[in-house]
Design a protein around this motif. Sequence first.
Motif, PDB file in Angstrom:
ATOM      1  N   THR A 126      10.119  34.026  10.096  1.00  0.00           N
ATOM      2  CA  THR A 126      10.282  34.841   8.898  1.00  0.00           C
ATOM      3  C   THR A 126       9.602  34.193   7.689  1.00  0.00           C
ATOM      4  O   THR A 126       9.648  34.738   6.593  1.00  0.00           O
ATOM      5  N   ARG A 127       8.992  33.036   7.881  1.00  0.00           N
ATOM      6  CA  ARG A 127       8.325  32.319   6.791  1.00  0.00           C
ATOM      7  C   ARG A 127       6.836  32.637   6.787  1.00  0.00           C
ATOM      8  O   ARG A 127       6.239  32.923   7.813  1.00  0.00           O
ATOM      9  N   GLN A 128       6.221  32.530   5.624  1.00  0.00           N
ATOM     10  CA  GLN A 128       4.821  32.890   5.462  1.00  0.00           C
ATOM     11  C   GLN A 128       3.866  31.734   5.689  1.00  0.00           C
ATOM     12  O   GLN A 128       2.729  31.940   6.106  1.00  0.00           O
ATOM     13  N   THR A 129       4.295  30.513   5.412  1.00  0.00           N
ATOM     14  CA  THR A 129       3.373  29.379   5.461  1.00  0.00           C
ATOM     15  C   THR A 129       3.755  28.399   6.567  1.00  0.00           C
ATOM     16  O   THR A 129       4.912  28.296   6.966  1.00  0.00           O
ATOM     17  N   ASP A 130       2.746  27.651   7.034  1.00  0.00           N
ATOM     18  CA  ASP A 130       2.991  26.637   8.055  1.00  0.00           C
ATOM     19  C   ASP A 130       3.953  25.567   7.570  1.00  0.00           C
ATOM     20  O   ASP A 130       4.795  25.085   8.338  1.00  0.00           O
ATOM     21  N   SER A 131       3.828  25.157   6.326  1.00  0.00           N
ATOM     22  CA  SER A 131       4.686  24.080   5.822  1.00  0.00           C
ATOM     23  C   SER A 131       6.160  24.477   5.851  1.00  0.00           C
ATOM     24  O   SER A 131       7.022  23.682   6.245  1.00  0.00           O
ATOM     25  N   GLU A 132       6.449  25.705   5.453  1.00  0.00           N
ATOM     26  CA  GLU A 132       7.835  26.176   5.501  1.00  0.00           C
ATOM     27  C   GLU A 132       8.331  26.285   6.941  1.00  0.00           C
ATOM     28  O   GLU A 132       9.423  25.823   7.278  1.00  0.00           O
ATOM     29  N   ALA A 133       7.518  26.885   7.785  1.00  0.00           N
ATOM     30  CA  ALA A 133       7.933  27.159   9.166  1.00  0.00           C
ATOM     31  C   ALA A 133       8.095  25.879   9.974  1.00  0.00           C
ATOM     32  O   ALA A 133       9.088  25.689  10.688  1.00  0.00           O
ATOM     33  N   THR A 134       7.123  24.978   9.858  1.00  0.00           N
ATOM     34  CA  THR A 134       7.157  23.740  10.619  1.00  0.00           C
ATOM     35  C   THR A 134       8.340  22.874  10.211  1.00  0.00           C
ATOM     36  O   THR A 134       8.974  22.230  11.046  1.00  0.00           O
ATOM     37  N   GLY A 135       8.652  22.871   8.925  1.00  0.00           N
ATOM     38  CA  GLY A 135       9.780  22.080   8.445  1.00  0.00           C
ATOM     39  C   GLY A 135      11.096  22.493   9.084  1.00  0.00           C
ATOM     40  O   GLY A 135      11.948  21.652   9.403  1.00  0.00           O
ATOM     41  N   LEU A 136      11.265  23.777   9.303  1.00  0.00           N
ATOM     42  CA  LEU A 136      12.492  24.261   9.944  1.00  0.00           C
ATOM     43  C   LEU A 136      12.606  23.748  11.374  1.00  0.00           C
ATOM     44  O   LEU A 136      13.678  23.314  11.807  1.00  0.00           O
ATOM     45  N   LEU A 137      11.507  23.784  12.109  1.00  0.00           N
ATOM     46  CA  LEU A 137      11.539  23.332  13.493  1.00  0.00           C
ATOM     47  C   LEU A 137      11.714  21.816  13.569  1.00  0.00           C
ATOM     48  O   LEU A 137      12.448  21.308  14.426  1.00  0.00           O
TER      49      LEU A 137
END
Length: 585
Positions: free
Chosen positions: A561-572
């Motif tokens: 549901t995130r737009q950027t790699d930095s946001e998405a990768t941080g969650l994982l």
Amino acid sequence: MSTTQFAHNSKLTAASRAAALDAMSDSEGLDILVIGGGVTGAGIALDAATRGLRTGIVEAGDWAAGTSAWSSKLVHGGLRYLYNLDFKLVAESLRERGLLLNKIAPHLVKAQPFLWPLKMPVIERAYSAVGIGMYDAMAFAGARGKKTVPAQRHFTKKGTKEIFPDIKNSVFTGAIQFYDARVDDARLVVDLVRTASGYGALAASRTQVVRVNKDAAGKVIGATVRDLETGTERDIKANHIINATGVWTEESEALANEDTGLKVLASKGIHIIVPRDRIKATSGIFTMTEKSVLFIIPWQRYWIIGTTDTPYHEDIENPVATEKDIDYVIMQANKLLENELTRDDVISTYAGLRPLLQPKLKSGSETASTKVSREHTVTEVAPGMSAIAGGKLTGYRVMAEDAVDFALGGRAKSKPSITENIPLVGADGYQAALASSEKIAQKHGWTSDRMDSLFERYGSEISEILALIDSYAELGKPLAHAPQFLRAEVLYAVRAEGALHLEDVLIRRVRLDLEQTDRGLSSAEEILAIMAPELGWSEADAARELELYGQRVEAIAQAQTRQTDSEATGLLAASGHVAPRVELS
């Protein structure tokens, strides 16, 4: 030489892993130590072992945990490289495709038709026919005059619609059908490691190199590895180390030499999975996009659609598909599909990082990832250590041969590669086993779909699955929440395929991570009940495995549901890991 003549056991287990670590760290030492358990490293281990070299291979995660489990799952010549006039790469890849289809892994690698939609009825058909005709001719030549897949066929608009009813009328005037091949990429890697082990290679997953050791003259003489399952460290002596760590290449090289070696560019590619009945077609589709290529690939129960090709600068251990990525792939697919896809159609997604070679520049603007060569390079990192990077899954065997030749130097001529003639586990006796398919199906009451699935996963090793079921009938039952897989397949993943954790089974053996919206979480407790006694887990151990996998499933759902790699990768990255890598200084 065939797999029935192995001098060693080709089964990977927790016990074989422990024994391999003991053997690797003995006083005898290794001829070759391979770092990296993706398709390239696994191929190198097999190549070295079959040349009679004492070989060890270590991988910081599970086998195929990095790029090699997240490809487009194709064994292909690279038709787009032909249009870039990269004839050498295409010819080599087509030859390797033929070997995999006919000799090395015919159970895993299957011919797959694709349509190339044509927009202009005369000019485009003419030049595309010439291009695909060259593709077919190069494949024929590479197979020494043997036909490996059917030749191209031309279709009118009506004929195209019969093969692919869901294609938009406005996007084509006809089509050319050509063939490549598909493969379960993670299973290919596991089978490569198992085959290498059968020829004597010592294999240990979840084992990370934390130091490269040198003598007083600066020659690499081995490495210190950490067993990520126990935290213990061991020294391994080796005459030569081959670094095959993909996007981790520079990190691994720096352990020996920070100034020399290969530089790679990480490029992210994502795919989406949609149900098989969602698209009405009997063929895949291939087309160019403005940024990459688009494959719509049919599998038994689903379609794989991708890919993207974007520069990536975040945590290389945790790439994930963002909302922007998913929307892009859906948009590209919908340019072709009459019955357009929505986010609700997406079962799952996956993301991987391609390790593309980049000019060894320390400054300047970033090179667009799609323009970086896919060809591989081997180079010396330090005396006694080399690195290999680049290439693609289809060419793993050639990469392996080049890497071992480089390590051997002048001795390579007296110890040539023989992997061209080495079938992987499950390939030897495959056709004979396939002939018994109907008899097996009748005995167990299995459908043709079940038989297809078992033979495409295990080949002649279906006898091993049947033996488990004969010893305990309960293992012949389907998983309650994933009836496409048998309970015996879970047990076999632990007893033969090196699975040490729940995620190893769900992500890379019984790949429910791809096939279900909950990524197999609903089957986790049943799977854990099968795994726990085999691995000696307590209730607390099993609960921890379930908790960690649940965290991963939730993190990916949120990341999408995130737009950027930095946001998405941080969650994982924030979710738990069963055996996290050591951070190297």
